[in-house]
Enzyme design. Structure first.
Site, PDB file in Angstrom:
ATOM      1  N   ALA A  93       0.875  -1.174   0.000  1.00 41.10           N
ATOM      2  CA  ALA A  93       0.000   0.000   0.000  1.00 41.10           C
ATOM      3  C   ALA A  93       0.910   1.222   0.000  1.00 41.10           C
ATOM      4  CB  ALA A  93      -0.921  -0.009   1.205  1.00 41.10           C
ATOM      5  N   ILE A  94       1.540   1.438  -1.135  1.00 45.02           N
ATOM      6  CA  ILE A  94       2.489   2.550  -1.255  1.00 45.02           C
ATOM      7  C   ILE A  94       1.717   3.873  -1.251  1.00 45.02           C
ATOM      8  CG2 ILE A  94       4.350   3.555  -2.665  1.00 45.02           C
ATOM      9  CD1 ILE A  94       4.984   0.691  -1.636  1.00 45.02           C
ATOM     10  N   GLY A  95       0.552   3.875  -1.889  1.00 45.69           N
ATOM     11  CA  GLY A  95      -0.260   5.094  -1.937  1.00 45.69           C
ATOM     12  C   GLY A  95       0.213   6.072  -2.992  1.00 45.69           C
ATOM     13  N   LEU A  96       0.763   5.502  -4.073  1.00 41.58           N
ATOM     14  CA  LEU A  96       1.153   6.313  -5.242  1.00 41.58           C
ATOM     15  C   LEU A  96       2.134   7.437  -4.899  1.00 41.58           C
ATOM     16  CD1 LEU A  96      -2.223   6.495  -7.192  1.00 41.58           C
ATOM     17  CD2 LEU A  96      -0.224   5.081  -7.719  1.00 41.58           C
ATOM     18  N   ASN A 122       2.658   5.740 -16.382  1.00 44.59           N
ATOM     19  CA  ASN A 122       1.502   5.162 -15.675  1.00 44.59           C
ATOM     20  C   ASN A 122       0.799   6.315 -14.961  1.00 44.59           C
ATOM     21  OD1 ASN A 122       0.455   3.954 -12.862  1.00 44.59           O
ATOM     22  ND2 ASN A 122       0.357   2.326 -14.378  1.00 44.59           N
ATOM     23  N   ASN A 149      -4.079   4.027 -14.959  1.00 40.98           N
ATOM     24  CA  ASN A 149      -4.334   3.101 -13.862  1.00 40.98           C
ATOM     25  C   ASN A 149      -5.657   3.465 -13.215  1.00 40.98           C
ATOM     26  OD1 ASN A 149      -4.320   1.502 -11.611  1.00 40.98           O
ATOM     27  ND2 ASN A 149      -2.617   2.563 -10.595  1.00 40.98           N
ATOM     28  N   CYS A 152      -6.014   1.317  -8.948  1.00 38.48           N
ATOM     29  CA  CYS A 152      -5.126   1.302  -7.786  1.00 38.48           C
ATOM     30  C   CYS A 152      -5.936   1.139  -6.501  1.00 38.48           C
ATOM     31  CB  CYS A 152      -4.292   2.565  -7.694  1.00 38.48           C
ATOM     32  SG  CYS A 152      -3.164   2.474  -6.285  1.00 38.48           S
ATOM     33  N   ILE A 213      -3.879  -8.076 -14.748  1.00 41.70           N
ATOM     34  CA  ILE A 213      -4.682  -7.324 -13.812  1.00 41.70           C
ATOM     35  C   ILE A 213      -3.787  -6.496 -12.885  1.00 41.70           C
ATOM     36  CG2 ILE A 213      -6.617  -8.952 -13.634  1.00 41.70           C
ATOM     37  CD1 ILE A 213      -5.250 -10.176 -11.143  1.00 41.70           C
ATOM     38  N   ASN A 214      -4.394  -5.565 -12.172  1.00 44.97           N
ATOM     39  CA  ASN A 214      -3.709  -4.909 -11.059  1.00 44.97           C
ATOM     40  C   ASN A 214      -3.820  -5.833  -9.829  1.00 44.97           C
ATOM     41  OD1 ASN A 214      -2.557  -2.912  -9.318  1.00 44.97           O
ATOM     42  ND2 ASN A 214      -3.419  -1.314 -10.608  1.00 44.97           N
TER      43      ASN A 214
HETATM   44  C1  FMN Z   1       5.213  -2.228  -4.672  1.00 46.00           C
HETATM   45  C2  FMN Z   1       4.229  -2.157  -5.805  1.00 46.00           C
HETATM   46  C3  FMN Z   1       3.844  -0.907  -6.315  1.00 46.00           C
HETATM   47  C4  FMN Z   1       2.929  -0.822  -7.373  1.00 46.00           C
HETATM   48  N1  FMN Z   1       2.606   0.418  -7.887  1.00 46.00           N
HETATM   49  C5  FMN Z   1       1.774   0.497  -8.971  1.00 46.00           C
HETATM   50  C6  FMN Z   1       1.500   1.761  -9.582  1.00 46.00           C
HETATM   51  O1  FMN Z   1       1.998   2.810  -9.187  1.00 46.00           O
HETATM   52  N2  FMN Z   1       0.651   1.775 -10.655  1.00 46.00           N
HETATM   53  C7  FMN Z   1       0.082   0.628 -11.146  1.00 46.00           C
HETATM   54  O2  FMN Z   1      -0.659   0.681 -12.127  1.00 46.00           O
HETATM   55  N3  FMN Z   1       0.355  -0.584 -10.601  1.00 46.00           N
HETATM   56  C8  FMN Z   1       1.181  -0.678  -9.532  1.00 46.00           C
HETATM   57  N4  FMN Z   1       1.472  -1.901  -8.985  1.00 46.00           N
HETATM   58  C9  FMN Z   1       0.862  -3.124  -9.558  1.00 46.00           C
HETATM   59  C10 FMN Z   1       1.826  -3.840 -10.519  1.00 46.00           C
HETATM   60  O3  FMN Z   1       2.169  -2.973 -11.600  1.00 46.00           O
HETATM   61  C11 FMN Z   1       1.215  -5.149 -11.068  1.00 46.00           C
HETATM   62  O4  FMN Z   1       0.065  -4.852 -11.817  1.00 46.00           O
HETATM   63  C12 FMN Z   1       0.851  -6.145  -9.967  1.00 46.00           C
HETATM   64  O5  FMN Z   1       1.832  -6.127  -8.935  1.00 46.00           O
HETATM   65  C13 FMN Z   1       0.675  -7.578 -10.483  1.00 46.00           C
HETATM   66  O6  FMN Z   1       1.857  -8.090 -11.056  1.00 46.00           O
HETATM   67  P1  FMN Z   1       2.966  -8.958 -10.224  1.00 46.00           P
HETATM   68  O7  FMN Z   1       2.236 -10.035  -9.486  1.00 46.00           O
HETATM   69  O8  FMN Z   1       3.904  -9.485 -11.272  1.00 46.00           O
HETATM   70  O9  FMN Z   1       3.661  -8.008  -9.310  1.00 46.00           O
HETATM   71  C14 FMN Z   1       2.380  -2.017  -7.927  1.00 46.00           C
HETATM   72  C15 FMN Z   1       2.762  -3.262  -7.405  1.00 46.00           C
HETATM   73  C16 FMN Z   1       3.676  -3.346  -6.362  1.00 46.00           C
HETATM   74  C17 FMN Z   1       4.082  -4.714  -5.860  1.00 46.00           C
END
Ligand code: FMN
Length: 339
Positions: A93-96, A122, A149, A152, A213-214
């Site tokens: 939960a970085i919070g962008l 993004n 996105n 989120c 997916i996200n």
């Molecule tokens: C630490 C972290 C930060 C993320 N930040 C964003 C983000 O800023 N914007 C976004 O669209 N997705 C974000 N995601 C989601 C990833 O881009 C991705 O869609 C998701 O983690 C699923 O893929 P994975 O299982 O390979 O990590 C984040 C994921 C993680 C783990």
């Protein structure tokens, strides 16, 4: 932008993303040349520089790199803890947290080497106006494509609130579409009832591609303290734990997107070449790697080699020939029951 209808008629018999006689892993994604189907995912590679200090890592191993989510104004993000390892995955939960679009366009982008790979912005926002403003700024920059996105789970307003409702999703996509001719990718949330309906509406609103997916919402509890581990209480679950869910969502979205020649960036828990191949066979033209980089920053090279070896063993000339080649006679809707 890729004109959806024109693409459909021109490329009827060409594999999705296909380019005849290209190198086995090379493909065309919405008019952009990718050296590999691998896309490094937003939030997992900073602003494209994060892993370049690691020996053996190269952005050239990826077809594209998606930068961290960017908003109109700088954001400090959520209070700690922001990440937590779970069985077969992680919560975040970085919070962008980001320095704001002005800084990204003026300071970050000039430092990127656009000969290495394709760089994708993004975009996030709390209002449609903010999505539009950030998209407009990136449109007037050297960025290769723009991912919006709408999924989120870690911000109070905007984000997943838009992505959960097809009407809202379509409004965001249509508004961003009006201010950019760059390839527009819409990142869909798995936290919704019918991802196909949402995908359909985003395609009608003019998206060129879909990211599926996200993360999936989850939580963890510290039993000694009886408090949520994550400062934001809930976080997005990523990594191998979500792979089967992500794969089904790609399969479902491909049903809608495939006939329109809209490519999918499949993602969620991919850590091996075999995982990547599953997503491609389900309908993904490109495959995202995020959490796997935390375990192994050099994972891309291994996945590229594994895909290439599979293509050679199967006598397939180019990876795009595999896209959506799942052998099933069953309609997804007929398979709703389990257990
Ligand atoms: C630490 C972290 C930060 C993320 N930040 C964003 C983000 O800023 N914007 C976004 O669209 N997705 C974000 N995601 C989601 C990833 O881009 C991705 O869609 C998701 O983690 C699923 O893929 P994975 O299982 O390979 O990590 C984040 C994921 C993680 C783990």
């Amino acid at each position: 932008m890729c004109d959806n209808a024109a693409m459909a008629s021109l490329e009827k018999d060409v594999p999705l993303g296909g380019a005849a006689n290209a190198a086995p892993l090379a493909l065309n994604f919405c008019g952009l040349s990718f050296a590999s189907p691998i896309v490094l995912l937003s939030g997992c590679v900073g602003f494209g520089e994060e892993y370049t200090r690691i020996e053996g890592f190269s952005n050239r191993d990826a077809g594209a790199v998606v930068l961290k989510g960017t908003t109109g104004a700088p954001r400090l993000g959520n209070p700690p803890h922001r990440v937590y390892e779970t069985p077969a995955g992680m919560l975040n939960a970085i919070g962008l947290q980001n320095p704001g679009v002005d800084h990204v366009v003026r300071v970050v982008l000039p430092q990127l080497d656009f000969t290495e790979t394709r760089f994708i912005a993004n975009v996030s926002g709390s209002t449609i106006e903010e999505y539009v403003e950030v998209t407009r700024r990136f449109d007037a920059s050297p960025i290769d494509a723009i991912e919006i996105n709408i999924s989120c789970p870690n911000v109070k307003e905007g984000g997943v609130a838009f992505g959960n409702y097809p009407d809202m999703s379509a409004q965001v996509v249509a508004a961003c579409r009006r201010v950019t001719k760059k390839p527009l990718i819409t990142k869909l949330s798995p936290n919704q009832t019918d991802i196909r309906e949402n995908a359909r509406r985003c395609i009608e609103a003019g998206t060129d591609a879909l990211a599926v997916i996200n993360t999936i919402m989850g939580m963890a509890i510290d039993v000694e303290e009886r408090r949520p581990v994550i400062g934001n209480v809930q976080g997005g679950l990523s990594g191998p734990a979500i792979k089967p869910i992500a794969l089904l969502k790609v399969h479902q979205v491909y049903e809608v997107a495939g006939p329109h020649r809209i490519p999918i960036v499949g993602q969620g828990g991919i850590t091996t070449a075999r995982d990547a191949l599953e997503f491609i066979i389900a309908g993904a033209t490109a495959v995202g790697i995020g959490t796997a980089l935390f375990y192994d920053p050099l994972v891309c090279r291994r996945i590229n080699e594994g895909i290439a070896a599979y293509l050679s063993a199967q006598g397939v000339a180019n990876v795009t020939e595999l896209v959506g080649t799942l052998r099933t006679t069953k309609d997804v809707a007929d398979c709703a029951l389990s257990g």
